[in-house]
Design a protein around this motif. Structure first.
Motif, PDB file in Angstrom:
ATOM      1  N   TRP A 590       0.829  -1.199  -0.006  1.00 34.75           N
ATOM      2  CA  TRP A 590       0.064   0.080  -0.008  1.00 34.75           C
ATOM      3  C   TRP A 590       0.768   1.094   0.138  1.00 34.75           C
ATOM      4  O   TRP A 590       1.362   1.474   0.747  1.00 34.75           O
ATOM      5  CB  TRP A 590      -0.872  -0.028   1.326  1.00 34.75           C
ATOM      6  CG  TRP A 590      -1.912  -1.194   1.058  1.00 34.75           C
ATOM      7  CD1 TRP A 590      -1.783  -2.370   1.107  1.00 34.75           C
ATOM      8  CD2 TRP A 590      -3.228  -0.930   0.791  1.00 34.75           C
ATOM      9  NE1 TRP A 590      -2.958  -3.171   0.941  1.00 34.75           N
ATOM     10  CE2 TRP A 590      -3.863  -2.089   0.915  1.00 34.75           C
ATOM     11  CE3 TRP A 590      -4.152   0.299   0.854  1.00 34.75           C
ATOM     12  CZ2 TRP A 590      -5.531  -2.279   0.753  1.00 34.75           C
ATOM     13  CZ3 TRP A 590      -5.716   0.026   0.658  1.00 34.75           C
ATOM     14  CH2 TRP A 590      -6.128  -1.026   0.747  1.00 34.75           C
ATOM     15  N   GLN A 591       0.793   2.078  -1.217  1.00 40.44           N
ATOM     16  CA  GLN A 591       1.902   3.057  -1.306  1.00 40.44           C
ATOM     17  C   GLN A 591       1.404   4.396  -0.562  1.00 40.44           C
ATOM     18  O   GLN A 591      -0.034   4.645  -0.699  1.00 40.44           O
ATOM     19  CB  GLN A 591       1.744   3.338  -2.950  1.00 40.44           C
ATOM     20  CG  GLN A 591       2.791   4.668  -3.130  1.00 40.44           C
ATOM     21  CD  GLN A 591       2.781   4.953  -4.613  1.00 40.44           C
ATOM     22  OE1 GLN A 591       2.030   4.292  -5.240  1.00 40.44           O
ATOM     23  NE2 GLN A 591       3.594   5.825  -4.987  1.00 40.44           N
ATOM     24  N   GLU A 592       2.044   5.142   0.184  1.00 40.65           N
ATOM     25  CA  GLU A 592       1.803   6.147   0.937  1.00 40.65           C
ATOM     26  C   GLU A 592       1.938   7.499  -0.046  1.00 40.65           C
ATOM     27  O   GLU A 592       3.011   7.521  -0.323  1.00 40.65           O
ATOM     28  CB  GLU A 592       2.502   6.494   2.035  1.00 40.65           C
ATOM     29  CG  GLU A 592       2.350   7.448   2.883  1.00 40.65           C
ATOM     30  CD  GLU A 592       3.098   7.491   4.202  1.00 40.65           C
ATOM     31  OE1 GLU A 592       2.618   7.271   5.307  1.00 40.65           O
ATOM     32  OE2 GLU A 592       4.524   8.043   4.142  1.00 40.65           O
ATOM     33  N   ILE A 593       0.730   7.988  -0.427  1.00 47.93           N
ATOM     34  CA  ILE A 593       1.033   9.157  -1.358  1.00 47.93           C
ATOM     35  C   ILE A 593       0.849  10.377  -0.934  1.00 47.93           C
ATOM     36  O   ILE A 593       0.749  11.292  -1.701  1.00 47.93           O
ATOM     37  CB  ILE A 593       0.044   8.526  -2.588  1.00 47.93           C
ATOM     38  CG1 ILE A 593      -1.534   8.616  -2.062  1.00 47.93           C
ATOM     39  CG2 ILE A 593       0.378   7.587  -3.560  1.00 47.93           C
ATOM     40  CD1 ILE A 593      -2.490   8.520  -3.162  1.00 47.93           C
ATOM     41  N   LEU A 612       3.727   0.464   2.823  1.00 46.31           N
ATOM     42  CA  LEU A 612       3.813  -0.626   3.750  1.00 46.31           C
ATOM     43  C   LEU A 612       3.178  -1.804   3.046  1.00 46.31           C
ATOM     44  O   LEU A 612       2.056  -1.849   2.239  1.00 46.31           O
ATOM     45  CB  LEU A 612       3.071  -0.297   4.938  1.00 46.31           C
ATOM     46  CG  LEU A 612       3.797   0.552   6.067  1.00 46.31           C
ATOM     47  CD1 LEU A 612       2.577   0.689   7.166  1.00 46.31           C
ATOM     48  CD2 LEU A 612       4.812  -0.092   6.707  1.00 46.31           C
ATOM     49  N   ALA A 613       3.949  -2.906   3.322  1.00 46.94           N
ATOM     50  CA  ALA A 613       3.306  -4.096   2.864  1.00 46.94           C
ATOM     51  C   ALA A 613       2.167  -4.813   4.003  1.00 46.94           C
ATOM     52  O   ALA A 613       2.797  -4.575   5.090  1.00 46.94           O
ATOM     53  CB  ALA A 613       4.422  -5.434   2.602  1.00 46.94           C
ATOM     54  N   THR A 614       1.386  -5.599   3.523  1.00 42.40           N
ATOM     55  CA  THR A 614       0.405  -6.038   4.272  1.00 42.40           C
ATOM     56  C   THR A 614       1.047  -7.434   5.229  1.00 42.40           C
ATOM     57  O   THR A 614       2.027  -7.916   4.673  1.00 42.40           O
ATOM     58  CB  THR A 614      -0.785  -6.553   4.068  1.00 42.40           C
ATOM     59  OG1 THR A 614      -0.553  -7.507   2.840  1.00 42.40           O
ATOM     60  CG2 THR A 614      -1.461  -5.312   3.534  1.00 42.40           C
ATOM     61  N   ALA A 615       0.725  -7.763   6.283  1.00 41.23           N
ATOM     62  CA  ALA A 615       0.919  -8.945   6.855  1.00 41.23           C
ATOM     63  C   ALA A 615      -0.193  -9.774   7.277  1.00 41.23           C
ATOM     64  O   ALA A 615      -1.215  -9.191   7.515  1.00 41.23           O
ATOM     65  CB  ALA A 615       1.686  -8.552   8.353  1.00 41.23           C
ATOM     66  N   PRO A 616      -0.282 -11.012   7.143  1.00 41.69           N
ATOM     67  CA  PRO A 616      -1.373 -11.808   7.454  1.00 41.69           C
ATOM     68  C   PRO A 616      -1.837 -11.743   8.898  1.00 41.69           C
ATOM     69  O   PRO A 616      -1.564 -12.921   9.672  1.00 41.69           O
ATOM     70  CB  PRO A 616      -0.909 -13.252   7.109  1.00 41.69           C
ATOM     71  CG  PRO A 616       0.711 -13.182   7.321  1.00 41.69           C
ATOM     72  CD  PRO A 616       1.290 -11.553   6.925  1.00 41.69           C
ATOM     73  N   VAL A 617      -2.029 -10.752   9.350  1.00 43.30           N
ATOM     74  CA  VAL A 617      -2.570 -10.452  10.835  1.00 43.30           C
ATOM     75  C   VAL A 617      -3.987 -10.089  10.747  1.00 43.30           C
ATOM     76  O   VAL A 617      -4.145  -9.003   9.891  1.00 43.30           O
ATOM     77  CB  VAL A 617      -1.440  -9.514  11.784  1.00 43.30           C
ATOM     78  CG1 VAL A 617      -2.258  -9.382  13.136  1.00 43.30           C
ATOM     79  CG2 VAL A 617      -0.273 -10.097  11.639  1.00 43.30           C
ATOM     80  N   ALA A 618      -4.891 -10.654  11.112  1.00 36.97           N
ATOM     81  CA  ALA A 618      -6.375 -10.409  11.337  1.00 36.97           C
ATOM     82  C   ALA A 618      -6.646  -8.873  11.824  1.00 36.97           C
ATOM     83  O   ALA A 618      -6.248  -8.769  13.029  1.00 36.97           O
ATOM     84  CB  ALA A 618      -7.424 -11.362  11.583  1.00 36.97           C
ATOM     85  N   ALA A 619      -7.617  -8.076  11.406  1.00 34.83           N
ATOM     86  CA  ALA A 619      -7.951  -6.973  12.397  1.00 34.83           C
ATOM     87  C   ALA A 619      -9.034  -6.320  11.175  1.00 34.83           C
ATOM     88  O   ALA A 619      -9.241  -6.519  10.091  1.00 34.83           O
ATOM     89  CB  ALA A 619      -6.807  -5.821  12.380  1.00 34.83           C
TER      90      ALA A 619
END
Length: 648
Positions: A590-593, A612-619
């Motif tokens: 996800w690009q911070e623009i 930031l790249a995502t992580a496989p953490v539920a939220a």
């Protein structure tokens, strides 16, 4: 002395039977082609044809510098059809001549000298005569006009720079005088284009006797104010803006008019344009007269004024002032100071009819323009079509969003957690109308303080809060409006007698705000998710409204339901939030623009290193999440990676 008595027969030949019929029915929308002073040629004579509406006059004559202001030199002839129209041709006079109408009332013998309600030019105030004007101009904006509909559409980015022509810039070397229309044309278009705004909205430029009214006390509904030049000079300014790709919106005031003797009031010895009863014809707040919208001819004249600016001046939109005061008979009135309608209610049914007819006429003749209502109540369907029961405007100012947001932003951040509903409430009704989000001149005068001065905290926090306010506005659904001076954080309230404080741009914090506004406009225009579905519920989705304890909100914006969204995260406290986790729609980078805490804007420089790249953490009900750094008093905007399986 040139000329003589009105030319025989010219009165009857000037108006067609259709003109008379439509005028009396209230459906003539181009009366400026018939009323007023028109340079013409009759037989072998060149001169000016004059026409005015004065149904209760015993006599009307043209007085001017061409006849020594003698009331017996050039009488007009009244039509014998009961229309109340007086007309006549005077040979030998030309554009530039000064004139008024000398009117004697039929029953009372009351005599008065009036400026022409249809004058296309007036004398420089405080002088009050009308000026014969031919209104010719060679436009160069064909490219703009051909594509104007795209730039005015509900799906287009609309970012409006509201300005007052007399106080944007002044010339200190020449006594602080204001700039002319042509001087503005040499610098305003490039500045607005460089800042990324799509439109300029001028506070009223119609002629007005009192400069301190900012133009809202109009006497000349067909004449641009002579303070800044001739009508063709204003055309030149609008042309220059169009050639830079900038649309032009004019603030227009059909809600009331001043009581100056030379104006519309008691025009022919009777209350012709206004109601006679002060409970309907006088505005106690503005000390001005109210139009009688129940009179067909008055509606025709006002609608013709609107179309005149769209037609002759290539105006792209009209912001209609004071709509709420028109809709309610009891507006700003105590009990006993107003008269109910025939059903016992407070609604002004004649004004409703006028507004509907106005909007139908504008969109029928100029479908590539827009009308915008300054309407501050919960009147339903302001920006919905007349055929669906609406008033027919294209847009409505979102005054509720403005009041709630500014009230929230003025609070010390320590207390904001108790008021998070002020930020989220606007989304409950954000799509009931086509909204413009206004941070207008009304919010920075009369002791309300400038936007930067409203912000709490020390100077750093004030600038940071202002950055949050602007970024939140640009990311919130709705078109945008920002009053001049706010784009570089002017400290002083706006003062109509002074120039903006351009010297503040010598200081880095003010340059930082200006950079941010420029970049916000670029982002808003460049990202369809921030504008294409501004008026549609499908263009917005909350991610989290519930983190009131930390005063953080997050939401998505979509160009269309299947498109990759933008994620907006706002931290309304001066505390940075590390390891702030948000569940997102799908995995990837996800690009911070946008980061309003960037050092180029005057921030502390905290953030997420561009993405930031995502992580496989539920939220938040999602299987993938982002672990964010939320800078203090900052808004972040992230661009989603391609949707999985999209092939991009």
């Amino acid at each position: 002395m040139p000329g003589g008595r009105a030319a025989s027969g010219s009165t009857d030949a000037w108006f067609s039977p259709e003109d008379i019929y439509l005028f009396r029915e209230g459906r003539h929308v181009r009366l400026y082609e018939k009323l007023g002073a028109h340079p013409v040629r009759v037989a072998a004579d060149t001169g000016v044809h004059f026409a005015v509406w004065a149904p209760n006059a015993q006599s009307v004559s043209v007085i001017g510098d061409f006849n020594g202001w003698r009331k017996d030199a050039h009488p007009l002839k009244v039509r014998d059809d009961g229309s109340g129209l007086w007309a006549g041709f005077i040979a030998g006079i030309s554009p530039g001549a000064l004139y008024k109408y000398h009117i004697v009332a039929r029953d009372s013998g009351y005599e008065v000298e009036k400026a022409d309600p249809f004058a296309f030019r007036g004398e420089l105030p405080p002088r009050t005569a009308s000026v014969v004007c031919d209104g010719s101009y060679a436009w160069q904006d064909a490219a703009w006009m051909a594509r104007r509909g795209e730039r005015m559409a509900l799906t287009a980015p609309v970012s409006i720079y509201e300005m007052h022509a007399g106080s944007w810039r002044r010339v200190p070397e020449q006594g602080g005088r204001w700039l002319s229309y042509r001087e503005l044309a040499s610098i305003l278009p490039s500045y607005v284009a460089d800042m990324g705004f799509t439109h300029v909205e001028f506070m009223p430029l119609t002629e007005h006797p009192f400069y301190g009214s900012w133009g809202y006390q109009t006497t000349g509904y067909f004449a641009p104010t002579a303070r800044f030049g001739a009508p063709e000079d204003l055309m030149y300014l609008i042309d220059a803006l169009h050639c830079q790709g900038i649309g032009v919106i004019l603030d227009w005031v059909p809600s009331h008019f001043p009581t100056d003797l030379h104006g519309l009031g008691f025009f022919d010895g009777t209350h012709l344009f206004e109601h006679a009863d002060p409970r309907r014809g006088y505005h106690p707040e503005w000390h001005s007269s109210l139009f009688n919208y129940g009179r067909h001819e008055v509606r025709s004249i006002l609608v013709s004024s609107a179309l005149y600016w769209l037609d002759r001046f290539h105006i792209d939109g009209l912001r209609v002032d004071g709509v709420a005061s028109m809709l309610y008979r009891d507006y700003a009135r105590a009990p006993g100071e107003w008269i109910p309608n025939a059903h016992g209610g407070r609604e002004n049914e004649e004004a409703i009819q006028f507004l509907q007819e106005l909007n139908e006429a504008v969109y029928r003749h100029y479908p590539d323009t827009q009308t915008i209502a300054e309407e501050s109540t919960a009147w339903p369907q302001v920006s919905r079509p007349v055929y669906a029961g609406g008033l027919g405007f294209g847009y409505k100012w979102n005054m509720g969003w403005m009041h709630d947001t500014l009230d929230y932003m003025e609070k010390d951040p320590v207390y904001r957690k108790h008021h998070q509903g002020q930020l989220t409430f606007s989304l409950w009704y954000a799509f009931q109308e086509n909204f413009v989000l206004p941070l207008s001149h009304d919010e920075v005068v009369y002791g309300k303080r400038s936007l930067i001065a409203k912000m709490p905290g020390d100077d750093w926090q004030r600038f940071a809060n202002l950055r949050v306010l602007f970024a939140y506005m640009f990311c919130h659904p709705g078109k945008k409006l920002l009053f001049m001076g706010a784009e570089f954080a002017q400290w002083r309230e706006w003062a109509h007698e002074d120039s903006l404080d351009w010297h503040l741009l010598d200081y880095e914090p003010h340059r930082g705000i200006q950079r941010l506004v420029r970049d916000l406009n670029t982002l808003y225009r460049g990202e369809p998710a921030l504008h294409r579905a501004d008026t549609e519920p499908a263009g917005f989705r909350w991610l989290d409204t519930g983190d009131w304890e930390q005063s953080v909100i997050s939401f998505y914006r979509f160009a269309e339901p299947a498109a990759e969204p933008l994620l907006v995260v706002a931290n309304f406290t001066p505390l940075p939030r590390h390891n702030y986790r948000l569940g997102v729609m799908w995995p990837g980078l996800w690009q911070e623009i946008l980061n309003t805490d960037a050092t180029i804007y005057g921030g502390s420089g905290q953030g997420n290193l561009g993405g930031l790249a995502t992580a496989p953490v539920a939220a938040h009900g999602a299987l993938q999440s982002l672990n964010l750094v939320l800078p203090p008093l900052a808004v972040l905007v992230f661009k989603a990676p391609p949707r999985p399986g999209s092939g991009n």
